[in-house]
Design a protein around this motif. Structure first.
Motif, PDB file in Angstrom:
ATOM      1  N   LEU A 314     -25.911  -7.049 -52.368  1.00  0.00           N
ATOM      2  CA  LEU A 314     -24.864  -6.986 -51.342  1.00  0.00           C
ATOM      3  C   LEU A 314     -23.700  -6.082 -51.756  1.00  0.00           C
ATOM      4  O   LEU A 314     -22.774  -5.865 -50.969  1.00  0.00           O
ATOM      5  CB  LEU A 314     -24.327  -8.392 -51.052  1.00  0.00           C
ATOM      6  N   PRO A 317     -23.439  -3.073 -49.108  1.00  0.00           N
ATOM      7  CA  PRO A 317     -22.879  -3.465 -47.812  1.00  0.00           C
ATOM      8  C   PRO A 317     -21.415  -3.898 -47.884  1.00  0.00           C
ATOM      9  O   PRO A 317     -20.668  -3.700 -46.927  1.00  0.00           O
ATOM     10  CB  PRO A 317     -23.781  -4.643 -47.394  1.00  0.00           C
ATOM     11  N   GLU A 319     -19.292  -2.622 -49.903  1.00  0.00           N
ATOM     12  CA  GLU A 319     -18.565  -1.460 -50.431  1.00  0.00           C
ATOM     13  C   GLU A 319     -17.999  -1.736 -51.830  1.00  0.00           C
ATOM     14  O   GLU A 319     -16.859  -1.410 -52.139  1.00  0.00           O
ATOM     15  CB  GLU A 319     -17.456  -1.024 -49.460  1.00  0.00           C
ATOM     16  N   MET A 390     -20.125 -10.693 -40.784  1.00  0.00           N
ATOM     17  CA  MET A 390     -20.776  -9.390 -40.689  1.00  0.00           C
ATOM     18  C   MET A 390     -20.074  -8.506 -39.660  1.00  0.00           C
ATOM     19  O   MET A 390     -19.915  -7.300 -39.869  1.00  0.00           O
ATOM     20  CB  MET A 390     -22.255  -9.543 -40.332  1.00  0.00           C
ATOM     21  N   ASP A 393     -16.522  -7.438 -41.111  1.00  0.00           N
ATOM     22  CA  ASP A 393     -16.599  -6.457 -42.199  1.00  0.00           C
ATOM     23  C   ASP A 393     -17.543  -5.300 -41.894  1.00  0.00           C
ATOM     24  O   ASP A 393     -17.808  -4.471 -42.773  1.00  0.00           O
ATOM     25  CB  ASP A 393     -17.056  -7.156 -43.495  1.00  0.00           C
ATOM     26  N   ASP A 394     -18.050  -5.250 -40.656  1.00  0.00           N
ATOM     27  CA  ASP A 394     -18.948  -4.170 -40.227  1.00  0.00           C
ATOM     28  C   ASP A 394     -20.147  -4.052 -41.172  1.00  0.00           C
ATOM     29  O   ASP A 394     -20.486  -2.977 -41.677  1.00  0.00           O
ATOM     30  CB  ASP A 394     -18.190  -2.842 -40.157  1.00  0.00           C
ATOM     31  N   ILE A 395     -20.789  -5.197 -41.422  1.00  0.00           N
ATOM     32  CA  ILE A 395     -21.944  -5.245 -42.312  1.00  0.00           C
ATOM     33  C   ILE A 395     -23.208  -5.312 -41.472  1.00  0.00           C
ATOM     34  O   ILE A 395     -23.298  -6.076 -40.512  1.00  0.00           O
ATOM     35  CB  ILE A 395     -21.854  -6.459 -43.255  1.00  0.00           C
ATOM     36  N   ASN A 396     -24.204  -4.510 -41.844  1.00  0.00           N
ATOM     37  CA  ASN A 396     -25.453  -4.420 -41.088  1.00  0.00           C
ATOM     38  C   ASN A 396     -26.381  -5.582 -41.428  1.00  0.00           C
ATOM     39  O   ASN A 396     -26.639  -5.869 -42.591  1.00  0.00           O
ATOM     40  CB  ASN A 396     -26.137  -3.082 -41.415  1.00  0.00           C
ATOM     41  N   ASP A 398     -29.593  -5.855 -41.116  1.00  0.00           N
ATOM     42  CA  ASP A 398     -30.799  -5.425 -41.826  1.00  0.00           C
ATOM     43  C   ASP A 398     -30.559  -5.318 -43.322  1.00  0.00           C
ATOM     44  O   ASP A 398     -31.422  -5.668 -44.133  1.00  0.00           O
ATOM     45  CB  ASP A 398     -31.270  -4.064 -41.302  1.00  0.00           C
ATOM     46  N   GLU A 399     -29.374  -4.812 -43.705  1.00  0.00           N
ATOM     47  CA  GLU A 399     -29.075  -4.648 -45.130  1.00  0.00           C
ATOM     48  C   GLU A 399     -28.971  -6.005 -45.824  1.00  0.00           C
ATOM     49  O   GLU A 399     -29.408  -6.170 -46.964  1.00  0.00           O
ATOM     50  CB  GLU A 399     -27.777  -3.866 -45.308  1.00  0.00           C
ATOM     51  N   VAL A 400     -28.400  -6.977 -45.131  1.00  0.00           N
ATOM     52  CA  VAL A 400     -28.268  -8.321 -45.702  1.00  0.00           C
ATOM     53  C   VAL A 400     -29.643  -8.955 -45.873  1.00  0.00           C
ATOM     54  O   VAL A 400     -29.977  -9.492 -46.934  1.00  0.00           O
ATOM     55  CB  VAL A 400     -27.379  -9.207 -44.808  1.00  0.00           C
TER      56      VAL A 400
END
Length: 418
Positions: A314, A317, A319, A390, A393-396, A398-400
């Motif tokens: 993580l 994602p 940063e 998500m 924090d603009d987290i995708n 799919d990435e998680v």
């Protein structure tokens, strides 16, 4: 195509423990959500028919490999009125006997469904059912009779009567109390007796003594011996093998802590470099000789390692890519209080970790705290809060999901496949 490469799923999933009267983890249930709950609040999670007859939760089981669950525990996988007809045997890469297909009340006791349930039973799968009302027990008798477990909402069941009823009519069906929200509820249910297993929001980490011992991974020790006994071995390579085993990491950092006070360790490689080749080799040979015959890793080791790799995954994602190794250590030591049976601050004083890690684990503050909080909400299957975080924090998604599957796969691949 690898299951891990199928990114079109847009799903979140985690493993929730089922435990017994001694808080011993006996099985896991896959909790999944195929949409962003914060953006789609009316969505009902669970297995879903997508036109291809896919049970997406089996992707998690395949990535994890049930052989890596300590004690070979079973995994409950939800299915509904559509996915029950999927080609489950083609999607499932683990032995059928370790998979419990968890049906719900969308599967009705008609001839078509009863026939399919019996087919799945004959294929070796275990079966469970949930979301039944008391009035459903009699109409569902042909389906319940095929089940190994029935999940009951303990707030709506008088367990003394249920115990007599199931003991008489379905003596081979185990009763599971779900939605146990507090330790107090759990203690009351235990006292009343009748339930074989429990699922509760208050319990996500095993606390039974036999489950919390930090055991080594034999394969890592053998690999480590080969690395450090080679001429002019690579410190970084040795550090990477050490990082696969919490018992080794704890031992290494305890040693470095004694040697180098007031020095923040930001990675396992950093700790190995501080020790140096000669001392590292001496320590590894001693540790390996002592621990090589230990049993397979405990449940707490498995959970801590998956959490560590998930935290590392993580980093991008969130940063914090430059802190990936530090986040790995944070995840690994997020259960060190349970491992060592000490308060978190006292346990962390035995090893040398950075201020960021200490702040997050002891005080839930600092740069790493948001990521640690996210992981804990994820492990709780609190999809509403996970989805909210998500979005903020603009987290995708799919990435998680990919980071979680990669953590399961990484842990699975530590073991030689039989």
């Amino acid at each position: 195509m690898s299951l891990l490469c199928r990114k079109e799923h847009q799903m979140l999933a985690t493993l929730i423990p089922l435990f017994d009267d001694n808080m011993y983890v006996c099985a896991y249930s896959v909790f999944a959500r195929k949409e962003n709950h914060f953006l789609n609040p009316n969505y009902e999670g669970g297995a879903r028919y997508d036109g291809a007859g896919t049970v997406h939760e089996l992707e998690v089981v395949s990535s994890m490999g049930v052989g890596t669950l300590s004690g070979g525990k079973e995994v409950f996988v939800p299915i509904n009125q559509f996915s029950i007809f999927a080609e489950i045997s083609l999607q499932c890469t683990v032995p059928a006997g370790k998979v419990v297909l968890l049906m719900d009340n969308s599967i009705v006791p008609t001839e078509q469904y009863v026939k399919r349930v019996k087919e799945l039973k004959s294929q070796g799968y275990k079966l469970a059912i949930r979301k039944l009302q008391i009035a459903d027990f009699e109409p569902y008798k042909e389906i319940i009779s095929q089940c190994d477990y029935i999940l009951l909402n303990h707030t709506k069941i008088e367990i003394s009567k249920a115990k007599v009823y199931f003991g008489k009519v379905y003596p081979n069906v185990k009763l599971v109390a779900v939605n146990v929200d507090s330790q107090e509820e759990y203690e009351e249910l235990k006292k009343d007796g009748g339930y074989d297993l429990y699922e509760g929001g208050f319990f996500r980490m095993p606390v039974k003594e036999s489950e919390t011992e930090v055991s080594p991974l034999k394969v890592n020790y053998i690999e480590l011996l080969n690395v450090i006994n080679a001429q002019d071995f690579d410190l970084q390579e040795a550090a990477d093998v050490i990082g696969k085993d919490p018992a080794l990491v704890i031992s290494l950092l305890e040693m470095v802590n004694r040697m180098a006070l007031n020095s923040d360790i930001t990675s396992i490689r950093h700790a190995a470099a501080m020790l140096g080749q000669k001392e590292l080799k001496r320590w590894i040979n001693t540790a390996v000789t002592k621990e090589l015959c230990a049993d397979k890793p405990s449940e707490i080791t498995r959970l801590a390692m998956i959490r560590a790799k998930f935290a590392e995954g993580l980093a991008g994602p969130f940063e914090m890519g430059m802190a990936a190794q530090e986040l790995f250590i944070m995840g690994l030591f997020s259960a060190i209080d349970i491992m060592l049976d000490k308060p978190m601050e006292e346990a962390l004083n035995m090893v040398q970790v950075s201020k960021n890690i200490r702040d997050a684990l002891i005080d839930n503050k600092g740069d790493f705290a948001p990521l640690l909080n996210f992981i804990r909400r994820y492990e709780d299957a609190d999809w509403t809060e996970v989805s909210r975080l998500m979005v903020i924090d603009d987290i995708n998604m799919d990435e998680v999901y990919e980071a979680y599957l990669n953590a399961l796969k990484w842990y699975r691949d530590l073991f030689p496949q039989k």
